[in-house]
Design a protein around this motif. Structure first.
Motif, PDB file in Angstrom:
ATOM      1  N   GLY A  14      72.782  75.154  41.728  1.00  0.00           N
ATOM      2  CA  GLY A  14      72.328  76.488  42.097  1.00  0.00           C
ATOM      3  C   GLY A  14      72.402  77.468  40.945  1.00  0.00           C
ATOM      4  O   GLY A  14      73.475  77.693  40.391  1.00  0.00           O
ATOM      5  N   GLY A  18      76.000  83.325  40.954  1.00  0.00           N
ATOM      6  CA  GLY A  18      77.258  82.573  40.863  1.00  0.00           C
ATOM      7  C   GLY A  18      77.161  81.424  39.870  1.00  0.00           C
ATOM      8  O   GLY A  18      78.004  81.291  38.963  1.00  0.00           O
ATOM      9  N   GLU A  37      68.667  73.765  39.515  1.00  0.00           N
ATOM     10  CA  GLU A  37      68.077  74.761  40.422  1.00  0.00           C
ATOM     11  C   GLU A  37      66.853  74.146  41.097  1.00  0.00           C
ATOM     12  O   GLU A  37      65.996  73.585  40.421  1.00  0.00           O
ATOM     13  N   LYS A  38      66.801  74.278  42.416  1.00  0.00           N
ATOM     14  CA  LYS A  38      65.686  73.633  43.124  1.00  0.00           C
ATOM     15  C   LYS A  38      64.361  74.387  42.964  1.00  0.00           C
ATOM     16  O   LYS A  38      63.289  73.791  43.029  1.00  0.00           O
ATOM     17  N   LYS A  45      65.201  85.912  45.058  1.00  0.00           N
ATOM     18  CA  LYS A  45      66.057  85.550  46.191  1.00  0.00           C
ATOM     19  C   LYS A  45      65.878  86.615  47.259  1.00  0.00           C
ATOM     20  O   LYS A  45      65.726  87.790  46.915  1.00  0.00           O
ATOM     21  N   ALA A  48      68.619  92.479  49.062  1.00  0.00           N
ATOM     22  CA  ALA A  48      68.255  93.891  48.914  1.00  0.00           C
ATOM     23  C   ALA A  48      68.634  94.435  47.537  1.00  0.00           C
ATOM     24  O   ALA A  48      68.258  95.550  47.183  1.00  0.00           O
ATOM     25  N   GLY A  50      71.492  95.546  46.230  1.00  0.00           N
ATOM     26  CA  GLY A  50      72.425  96.674  46.115  1.00  0.00           C
ATOM     27  C   GLY A  50      73.751  96.211  45.527  1.00  0.00           C
ATOM     28  O   GLY A  50      74.237  95.133  45.845  1.00  0.00           O
ATOM     29  N   ARG A  93      66.399  91.132  41.796  1.00  0.00           N
ATOM     30  CA  ARG A  93      67.045  89.830  41.619  1.00  0.00           C
ATOM     31  C   ARG A  93      66.347  89.007  40.541  1.00  0.00           C
ATOM     32  O   ARG A  93      66.970  88.226  39.841  1.00  0.00           O
ATOM     33  N   VAL A 118      69.104  69.045  44.604  1.00  0.00           N
ATOM     34  CA  VAL A 118      70.121  68.021  44.863  1.00  0.00           C
ATOM     35  C   VAL A 118      69.958  67.613  46.326  1.00  0.00           C
ATOM     36  O   VAL A 118      69.917  68.456  47.224  1.00  0.00           O
ATOM     37  N   ASP A 254      78.110  82.627  47.819  1.00  0.00           N
ATOM     38  CA  ASP A 254      77.820  82.418  49.249  1.00  0.00           C
ATOM     39  C   ASP A 254      78.275  81.037  49.722  1.00  0.00           C
ATOM     40  O   ASP A 254      78.653  80.867  50.880  1.00  0.00           O
ATOM     41  N   GLY A 266      77.158  90.445  48.295  1.00  0.00           N
ATOM     42  CA  GLY A 266      77.614  89.133  47.844  1.00  0.00           C
ATOM     43  C   GLY A 266      77.312  88.840  46.382  1.00  0.00           C
ATOM     44  O   GLY A 266      77.839  87.890  45.820  1.00  0.00           O
ATOM     45  N   ILE A 267      76.466  89.691  45.756  1.00  0.00           N
ATOM     46  CA  ILE A 267      76.087  89.407  44.359  1.00  0.00           C
ATOM     47  C   ILE A 267      77.326  89.446  43.467  1.00  0.00           C
ATOM     48  O   ILE A 267      77.573  88.528  42.672  1.00  0.00           O
TER      49      ILE A 267
HETATM   50  C1  FAD Z   1      68.539  89.926  53.459  1.00  0.00           C
HETATM   51  C2  FAD Z   1      69.668  89.903  52.469  1.00  0.00           C
HETATM   52  C3  FAD Z   1      70.018  91.056  51.778  1.00  0.00           C
HETATM   53  C4  FAD Z   1      71.064  91.038  50.875  1.00  0.00           C
HETATM   54  N1  FAD Z   1      71.349  92.179  50.188  1.00  0.00           N
HETATM   55  C5  FAD Z   1      72.378  92.189  49.313  1.00  0.00           C
HETATM   56  C6  FAD Z   1      72.681  93.371  48.564  1.00  0.00           C
HETATM   57  O1  FAD Z   1      72.023  94.396  48.682  1.00  0.00           O
HETATM   58  N2  FAD Z   1      73.715  93.312  47.697  1.00  0.00           N
HETATM   59  C7  FAD Z   1      74.465  92.182  47.519  1.00  0.00           C
HETATM   60  O2  FAD Z   1      75.409  92.207  46.724  1.00  0.00           O
HETATM   61  N3  FAD Z   1      74.185  91.071  48.213  1.00  0.00           N
HETATM   62  C8  FAD Z   1      73.161  91.036  49.092  1.00  0.00           C
HETATM   63  N4  FAD Z   1      72.869  89.891  49.764  1.00  0.00           N
HETATM   64  C9  FAD Z   1      73.697  88.709  49.504  1.00  0.00           C
HETATM   65  C10 FAD Z   1      73.313  88.066  48.183  1.00  0.00           C
HETATM   66  O3  FAD Z   1      71.941  87.775  48.182  1.00  0.00           O
HETATM   67  C11 FAD Z   1      74.130  86.802  47.967  1.00  0.00           C
HETATM   68  O4  FAD Z   1      75.481  87.056  48.258  1.00  0.00           O
HETATM   69  C12 FAD Z   1      74.021  86.286  46.537  1.00  0.00           C
HETATM   70  O5  FAD Z   1      72.698  85.935  46.238  1.00  0.00           O
HETATM   71  C13 FAD Z   1      74.926  85.071  46.362  1.00  0.00           C
HETATM   72  O6  FAD Z   1      74.728  84.487  45.113  1.00  0.00           O
HETATM   73  P1  FAD Z   1      74.974  82.922  44.924  1.00  0.00           P
HETATM   74  O7  FAD Z   1      74.797  82.654  43.475  1.00  0.00           O
HETATM   75  O8  FAD Z   1      76.232  82.520  45.581  1.00  0.00           O
HETATM   76  O9  FAD Z   1      73.826  82.217  45.780  1.00  0.00           O
HETATM   77  P2  FAD Z   1      72.247  82.380  45.737  1.00  0.00           P
HETATM   78  O10 FAD Z   1      71.844  83.639  45.104  1.00  0.00           O
HETATM   79  O11 FAD Z   1      71.782  82.089  47.112  1.00  0.00           O
HETATM   80  O12 FAD Z   1      71.796  81.216  44.770  1.00  0.00           O
HETATM   81  C14 FAD Z   1      71.880  79.873  45.173  1.00  0.00           C
HETATM   82  C15 FAD Z   1      70.888  79.085  44.354  1.00  0.00           C
HETATM   83  O13 FAD Z   1      71.057  77.701  44.640  1.00  0.00           O
HETATM   84  C16 FAD Z   1      69.783  77.079  44.738  1.00  0.00           C
HETATM   85  N5  FAD Z   1      69.957  75.879  45.566  1.00  0.00           N
HETATM   86  C17 FAD Z   1      70.285  75.836  46.881  1.00  0.00           C
HETATM   87  N6  FAD Z   1      70.358  74.562  47.300  1.00  0.00           N
HETATM   88  C18 FAD Z   1      70.088  73.788  46.220  1.00  0.00           C
HETATM   89  C19 FAD Z   1      70.003  72.378  46.021  1.00  0.00           C
HETATM   90  N7  FAD Z   1      70.236  71.502  47.013  1.00  0.00           N
HETATM   91  N8  FAD Z   1      69.686  71.926  44.788  1.00  0.00           N
HETATM   92  C20 FAD Z   1      69.440  72.781  43.757  1.00  0.00           C
HETATM   93  N9  FAD Z   1      69.502  74.135  43.911  1.00  0.00           N
HETATM   94  C21 FAD Z   1      69.823  74.634  45.112  1.00  0.00           C
HETATM   95  C22 FAD Z   1      68.909  78.150  45.389  1.00  0.00           C
HETATM   96  O14 FAD Z   1      67.541  77.925  45.153  1.00  0.00           O
HETATM   97  C23 FAD Z   1      69.441  79.423  44.717  1.00  0.00           C
HETATM   98  O15 FAD Z   1      68.732  79.743  43.538  1.00  0.00           O
HETATM   99  C24 FAD Z   1      71.815  89.855  50.664  1.00  0.00           C
HETATM  100  C25 FAD Z   1      71.473  88.687  51.351  1.00  0.00           C
HETATM  101  C26 FAD Z   1      70.421  88.710  52.248  1.00  0.00           C
HETATM  102  C27 FAD Z   1      70.065  87.446  52.971  1.00  0.00           C
END
Ligand code: FAD
Length: 337
Positions: A14, A18, A37-38, A45, A48, A50, A93, A118, A254, A266-267
């Motif tokens: 991913g 993160g 990355e898929k 993504k 929002a 923020g 994003r 994956v 996440d 969650g960012i």
């Molecule tokens: C509607 C909505 C609004 C939001 N607004 C906010 C906000 O305003 N502020 C904020 O801080 N947070 C917000 N969030 C939360 C925020 O988007 C996440 O907390 C944040 O993106 C988490 O980052 P991450 O790196 O853990 O995961 P992600 O950003 O989800 O990244 C995971 C990555 O893994 C990849 N992946 C998944 N499965 C596989 C696989 N099997 N093989 C290869 N790659 C894979 C995906 O394609 C993705 O690129 C919001 C979420 C939603 C749903």
């Protein structure tokens, strides 16, 4: 992008904030790293965009975000203006992802492979559509529907977010709370540099997705906002934190359930956990203090919302009290805003 080898010290699944933050901290270390990355493109993504003051330790791209010192909080129709010691920000994003990716350029020890999903995880290897790759350590940074989390057999609890991106340019960072009709759910208006993101965050056990969309559409109509159905998006947010370290497997963002049950943020948690897990991989004695701090804040948010949901009659009093407390900088720090 480079050709994958068949074994790495660390595989990160991913390339969200993160996974990218984790890779950045491992840059030029003695560990060989594969970031998978898929999607074709790194960055986009459903989000929002923020950010609260928790992002303070990160050098975010200059000129690509907006800052707001005042939050406009509408509780049951009444507007309250809350001044913040630390400004809230909004960021695209795509820009954040591309900015993080750029920092990995020239890293001799990191292979980045997009368009590679994956499909399966085993004790010491992963299976992708292109083949099998062995690892010493696996980092699950694969979001709210994490495959790594499923491999670890950890439960998830998900809120939902849905929104529209509107062409409109707005200057007011707004939260709308309607305790009687929505309970702990809320509606947001987040102005960006080139558009405005308006959405609704809710617990699908308390409000169905269809009702949530109706609430959002009605709000937009009531306020004469022009919105288009092709700009509608929705996705889950996993707030069920169960730990980050499981032998040779780690979870960040996440995938680890590090999303606020209260605000949906969650960012920053993804950035912090990615960075902290990288330090842990480099030095197993490293104490992840910053990560523990953010976990504590997330747990406070969960506790607060659970209490709130249990006492529907006290919800407006609760918000009144909450807004009073949020005027203090110390409480803003305690709450993470
Ligand atoms: C509607 C909505 C609004 C939001 N607004 C906010 C906000 O305003 N502020 C904020 O801080 N947070 C917000 N969030 C939360 C925020 O988007 C996440 O907390 C944040 O993106 C988490 O980052 P991450 O790196 O853990 O995961 P992600 O950003 O989800 O990244 C995971 C990555 O893994 C990849 N992946 C998944 N499965 C596989 C696989 N099997 N093989 C290869 N790659 C894979 C995906 O394609 C993705 O690129 C919001 C979420 C939603 C749903």
């Amino acid at each position: 992008m480079r050709i994958m080898k068949n074994k790495y010290d660390v595989i990160i699944i991913g390339a969200g904030p993160g996974g990218l933050a984790c890779a950045e901290e491992l840059k030029n270390s003695a560990l060989s790293v594969l970031l998978l990355e898929k999607n074709n493109t790194i960055g986009p993504k459903v989000c929002a965009g923020g950010l609260t003051r928790l992002d303070a330790g990160f050098n975010l791209p200059k000129g690509k975000s907006r800052e707001f010192k005042t939050q406009h909080i509408f509780v049951n129709g009444k507007e309250h203006n809350l001044q913040l010691a630390y400004p809230l920000k909004t960021i695209s994003r795509t820009k954040l992802g591309q900015f993080q990716l750029k920092k990995l350029q020239g890293a001799k020890n990191i292979d980045i492979q997009t368009n590679t999903a994956v499909l399966e995880i085993k004790a010491d290897r992963i299976i992708t559509q292109d083949g099998i790759i062995d690892f010493n350590y696996l980092v699950g940074a694969d979001g709210s529907n994490s495959l790594v989390r499923k491999y670890l057999k950890l439960p998830s609890s998900q809120n939902m977010g849905l929104y529209y991106d509107l062409d409109l340019l707005s200057n007011k960072f707004e939260w709308h709370i309607n305790t009687k009709a929505w309970g702990s759910a809320y509606l947001w208006v987040f102005p960006h540099l080139d558009h405005t993101n308006i959405g609704f965050h809710f617990n699908p056990k308390l409000i169905s997705a269809a009702s949530a969309k109706k609430i959002l559409d009605q709000f937009l109509r009531d306020n004469n906002y022009v919105f288009r159905k092709e700009n509608f998006r929705s996705a889950p947010l996993n707030y069920n934190y169960q730990g980050f370290s499981f032998g040779s497997v780690f979870l960040v963002g996440d995938a680890a359930g590090l999303v606020s049950k209260a605000t949906g943020e969650g960012i920053t948690m993804a950035l912090i956990s990615g960075k902290e897990i990288a330090h842990k991989l480099l030095n197993p004695q490293y104490s992840v203090t910053e990560l523990h701090n953010v976990i504590k804040i997330m747990q406070r948010h969960t506790k607060m919302i659970d209490r709130f949901d249990r006492h529907p009659r006290l919800q407006s009093t609760f918000f009144w009290l909450f807004l009073k407390m949020m005027k203090s900088q110390r409480f803003q720090e305690y709450f993470g805003n």
